[in-house]
Design a protein around this motif. Sequence first.
Motif, PDB file in Angstrom:
ATOM      1  N   PHE A  40      -7.553   7.646  -2.311  1.00 34.64           N
ATOM      2  CA  PHE A  40      -8.159   8.849  -1.726  1.00 34.64           C
ATOM      3  C   PHE A  40      -9.656   8.610  -1.556  1.00 34.64           C
ATOM      4  N   GLU A  41     -10.013   7.509  -0.918  1.00 32.19           N
ATOM      5  CA  GLU A  41     -11.403   7.112  -0.761  1.00 32.19           C
ATOM      6  C   GLU A  41     -12.184   8.172   0.006  1.00 32.19           C
ATOM      7  N   ASN A  42     -13.267   8.659  -0.633  1.00 35.99           N
ATOM      8  CA  ASN A  42     -14.105   9.700  -0.016  1.00 35.99           C
ATOM      9  C   ASN A  42     -13.296  10.926   0.393  1.00 35.99           C
ATOM     10  N   ASN A  43     -12.316  11.271  -0.451  1.00 36.87           N
ATOM     11  CA  ASN A  43     -11.470  12.453  -0.231  1.00 36.87           C
ATOM     12  C   ASN A  43     -10.736  12.403   1.106  1.00 36.87           C
ATOM     13  N   SER A  44     -10.307  11.218   1.491  1.00 38.07           N
ATOM     14  CA  SER A  44      -9.609  11.054   2.761  1.00 38.07           C
ATOM     15  C   SER A  44      -8.597   9.923   2.646  1.00 38.07           C
ATOM     16  N   LEU A  45      -7.562   9.997   3.486  1.00 38.47           N
ATOM     17  CA  LEU A  45      -6.585   8.923   3.585  1.00 38.47           C
ATOM     18  C   LEU A  45      -6.874   7.995   4.766  1.00 38.47           C
ATOM     19  N   ASP A  46      -8.046   8.106   5.358  1.00 34.25           N
ATOM     20  CA  ASP A  46      -8.367   7.292   6.532  1.00 34.25           C
ATOM     21  C   ASP A  46      -8.257   5.796   6.242  1.00 34.25           C
ATOM     22  N   VAL A  93       0.843  -1.204   0.000  1.00 35.52           N
ATOM     23  CA  VAL A  93       0.000   0.000   0.000  1.00 35.52           C
ATOM     24  C   VAL A  93       0.871   1.243   0.000  1.00 35.52           C
ATOM     25  N   PHE A  94       0.408   2.257  -0.695  1.00 34.65           N
ATOM     26  CA  PHE A  94       1.096   3.549  -0.749  1.00 34.65           C
ATOM     27  C   PHE A  94       0.420   4.499   0.247  1.00 34.65           C
ATOM     28  N   PRO A  95       1.192   5.243   1.056  1.00 32.42           N
ATOM     29  CA  PRO A  95       0.600   6.014   2.157  1.00 32.42           C
ATOM     30  C   PRO A  95       0.020   7.377   1.807  1.00 32.42           C
ATOM     31  N   ARG A  96      -0.142   7.647   0.540  1.00 33.19           N
ATOM     32  CA  ARG A  96      -0.820   8.875   0.118  1.00 33.19           C
ATOM     33  C   ARG A  96      -1.472   8.580  -1.234  1.00 33.19           C
ATOM     34  N   PRO A  97      -2.224   9.499  -1.803  1.00 30.18           N
ATOM     35  CA  PRO A  97      -2.789   9.227  -3.132  1.00 30.18           C
ATOM     36  C   PRO A  97      -1.688   8.926  -4.142  1.00 30.18           C
ATOM     37  N   ILE A  98      -1.918   7.924  -4.969  1.00 29.45           N
ATOM     38  CA  ILE A  98      -0.988   7.686  -6.073  1.00 29.45           C
ATOM     39  C   ILE A  98      -1.163   8.849  -7.027  1.00 29.45           C
ATOM     40  N   GLY A  99      -0.115   9.645  -7.171  1.00 27.81           N
ATOM     41  CA  GLY A  99      -0.274  10.973  -7.735  1.00 27.81           C
ATOM     42  C   GLY A  99       0.190  11.125  -9.160  1.00 27.81           C
ATOM     43  N   LEU A 100      -0.738  11.345 -10.079  1.00 28.90           N
ATOM     44  CA  LEU A 100      -0.400  11.722 -11.440  1.00 28.90           C
ATOM     45  C   LEU A 100      -0.028  13.198 -11.448  1.00 28.90           C
ATOM     46  N   GLU A 146       3.658  24.838  -2.952  1.00 32.63           N
ATOM     47  CA  GLU A 146       4.986  24.607  -2.389  1.00 32.63           C
ATOM     48  C   GLU A 146       4.931  23.713  -1.162  1.00 32.63           C
ATOM     49  N   ASP A 147       3.806  23.725  -0.438  1.00 28.32           N
ATOM     50  CA  ASP A 147       3.692  22.887   0.750  1.00 28.32           C
ATOM     51  C   ASP A 147       3.370  21.435   0.410  1.00 28.32           C
ATOM     52  N   ALA A 148       3.148  21.128  -0.864  1.00 28.63           N
ATOM     53  CA  ALA A 148       2.933  19.751  -1.342  1.00 28.63           C
ATOM     54  C   ALA A 148       1.893  19.023  -0.493  1.00 28.63           C
ATOM     55  N   ASP A 149       0.664  19.529  -0.521  1.00 23.71           N
ATOM     56  CA  ASP A 149      -0.430  18.937   0.246  1.00 23.71           C
ATOM     57  C   ASP A 149      -1.014  17.754  -0.526  1.00 23.71           C
ATOM     58  N   TYR A 150      -0.812  16.541   0.014  1.00 23.36           N
ATOM     59  CA  TYR A 150      -1.299  15.333  -0.648  1.00 23.36           C
ATOM     60  C   TYR A 150      -2.591  14.801  -0.031  1.00 23.36           C
ATOM     61  N   GLU A 151      -3.154  15.526   0.918  1.00 27.02           N
ATOM     62  CA  GLU A 151      -4.488  15.193   1.419  1.00 27.02           C
ATOM     63  C   GLU A 151      -5.323  16.470   1.423  1.00 27.02           C
ATOM     64  N   PRO A 152      -5.539  17.045   0.231  1.00 28.03           N
ATOM     65  CA  PRO A 152      -6.220  18.337   0.129  1.00 28.03           C
ATOM     66  C   PRO A 152      -7.716  18.213   0.402  1.00 28.03           C
ATOM     67  N   ALA A 197       3.728  25.315 -13.022  1.00 29.38           N
ATOM     68  CA  ALA A 197       2.775  24.786 -12.046  1.00 29.38           C
ATOM     69  C   ALA A 197       2.511  23.306 -12.296  1.00 29.38           C
ATOM     70  N   ILE A 198       2.234  22.609 -11.198  1.00 23.61           N
ATOM     71  CA  ILE A 198       1.914  21.183 -11.262  1.00 23.61           C
ATOM     72  C   ILE A 198       0.597  20.944 -10.538  1.00 23.61           C
ATOM     73  N   LEU A 199      -0.253  20.145 -11.165  1.00 27.15           N
ATOM     74  CA  LEU A 199      -1.496  19.719 -10.543  1.00 27.15           C
ATOM     75  C   LEU A 199      -1.344  18.276 -10.094  1.00 27.15           C
ATOM     76  N   LEU A 200      -1.923  17.956  -8.951  1.00 26.78           N
ATOM     77  CA  LEU A 200      -1.921  16.598  -8.435  1.00 26.78           C
ATOM     78  C   LEU A 200      -3.194  15.884  -8.857  1.00 26.78           C
ATOM     79  N   GLY A 201      -3.056  14.795  -9.614  1.00 26.56           N
ATOM     80  CA  GLY A 201      -4.192  13.948  -9.918  1.00 26.56           C
ATOM     81  C   GLY A 201      -4.187  12.777  -8.956  1.00 26.56           C
ATOM     82  N   ALA A 202      -5.115  12.782  -8.016  1.00 26.15           N
ATOM     83  CA  ALA A 202      -5.178  11.708  -7.016  1.00 26.15           C
ATOM     84  C   ALA A 202      -5.857  10.499  -7.653  1.00 26.15           C
TER      85      ALA A 202
END
Length: 578
Positions: A426-432, A303-310, A379-385, A417-422
């Motif tokens: 990211f089930e239900n917009n959460s990493l829970d 398992v990867f601990p954040r969204p697999i990010g495109l 710049e803060d690289a938020d992976y759980e937006p 600029a870079i956009l994060l494609g989750a």
Amino acid sequence: MSYDLVIRNGQIVDGLGGEPYLGDVAVRDGVIVEVGAVTGSGTREIDATGLLVTPGFVDLHTHYDGQAIWSDRLNPSSAHGVTTAVMGNCGVGFAPCRTDDHDVLVDLMAGVEDIPGVVMVDGLPWHWETFPEYLDALAARRLDIDVAAYLPHSPLRVYVMGQRGVDREPATAEDLARMRALAKEAIEAGALGFASSRLATHRTEGGRQIPSFEAGPDEILEIARGVADGGGGLMQFVPDIPAGGYQPVLQQVFDAAEDTGLPVTFTLLVLNAGDPLWVEAMEMVEKANATVGSDGPRVTAQVFPRPIGLMIGLELTANPFVLYPSYQEIAGFPLAERVAEMRKPEVRQRILSDQPGGVPANPLVYLAQAWDWIFPLGEDADYEPDRSQSIAARAAARGVSPLEEAYDRLLDDDGHAILLGAMANFENNSLDTVGNLMRREDVVLGLGDGGAHYGMICDSSYPTYLLTHWVRDRAGGRLSVAQAVRELTSVPARVAGLADRGRIAVGYKADLNVIDHESLRLHKPVVIHDLPAGGRRLDQTADGYVATVVAGQVIAEHGVPTDARPGRLVRGKQPAPI
């Protein structure tokens, strides 16, 4: 007593989940020789007062098969505390391979791993044919960190079957016997195990399914038997998720593992929406591990601990407009000129009014318009937006279309600029859900993908993310430092069969990190051009790594690489110190 290196007065995190404690670590000849109160002196000493001292991190899922040949640094991974990287994942790589099939593997890696063909043509000397010869080429290298390699299924299939393997024809009894023999040979030469993929999105640059995609259960079984014949090793697998769920594909691998007694680790994705198919997969894991030995679960979900990010951007492989003819007219312009064109009202209107044409070789490009799951990456690289930051939500708030919002955001920072494609996790917009899975004994962290997806994914920074977001910064459901370090060290080392590393104790390999946890900070990815033939790739750095040590030598200080290159090929499973 004198030592090569002494790290003094740090908070020692042992890698086994034990409570951190104040102490020193002494190293001689690449091995930890004393832990606690060290009275002797070191040729080199590091004051770790107020800092964490951890084992080096082990990344089970990388693709440095090419980079380990053309570069002596395996970054970004080595910039995030990784000291051992396992490659050959997903069943793709560069050996075994006859001269006539070089183009086949270049096409394969260009498609599956987004490595430009010219980079491989320029960067690979191809002075090997067999897998043992490839391992010898790796063994001759001097790297910043250690590497270990799986025998990859697709090159093996092409090597044995030629064009029939490329065309995904069924293997004959003679083919299977040859694959089994070559698998045995690879394990005896030092392969860590065997890797395969049945993922539908894994395609060649020409758009074809990869050679292993339709390989039957008899083929998986015979190769697994070859691994067992050679002394055993780990089976790594990437399953597809067909309409029927995980079961049909996973069961083939689990059956082969049961027949041979081999351990298995497989990629588990948590879909962002829809039925929670991961539940079925974990039920299968529980069944397979009904009897757990002293070495832990035989089957682990990776398992990867954040969204697999495109990563989506004007400098990258994917953006929402790559298939639009009007954008393709300017796609080859230098970035500054392209941005200037895109800022012209008439060009903006023409592109936004256009329609996509053609079919991309890499299906991931389609996800560049999954507006509910795409977010600006600052710049803060938020992976759980928060979901309010998605392109869809931001567009609604502005009263514009998501396409317009994406267009405008891609022009930020003068087009850098870079956009994060989750894409997943990211089930239900959460990493829970991911957080709950990480706490399970039958789950292991991985999927950093370092060395691949050069223009699409930059996930090998996940150790830093785990230690910042999951340990220090997240509002709820956090891990302790001891838990997080255990998941980055002794757990993946155990799964891989690398029992000589992953913990701080006398006799273990002196792979270590000295970390200023309070100052640890992950930067957003950037595009650099340091590949062979001037190829571009994504890179990501961090603050807070005071020192990273491999085999007792400091390979980086405060994020700056040293000249030390102690990294070596790890040949096969490694026993624990006596």
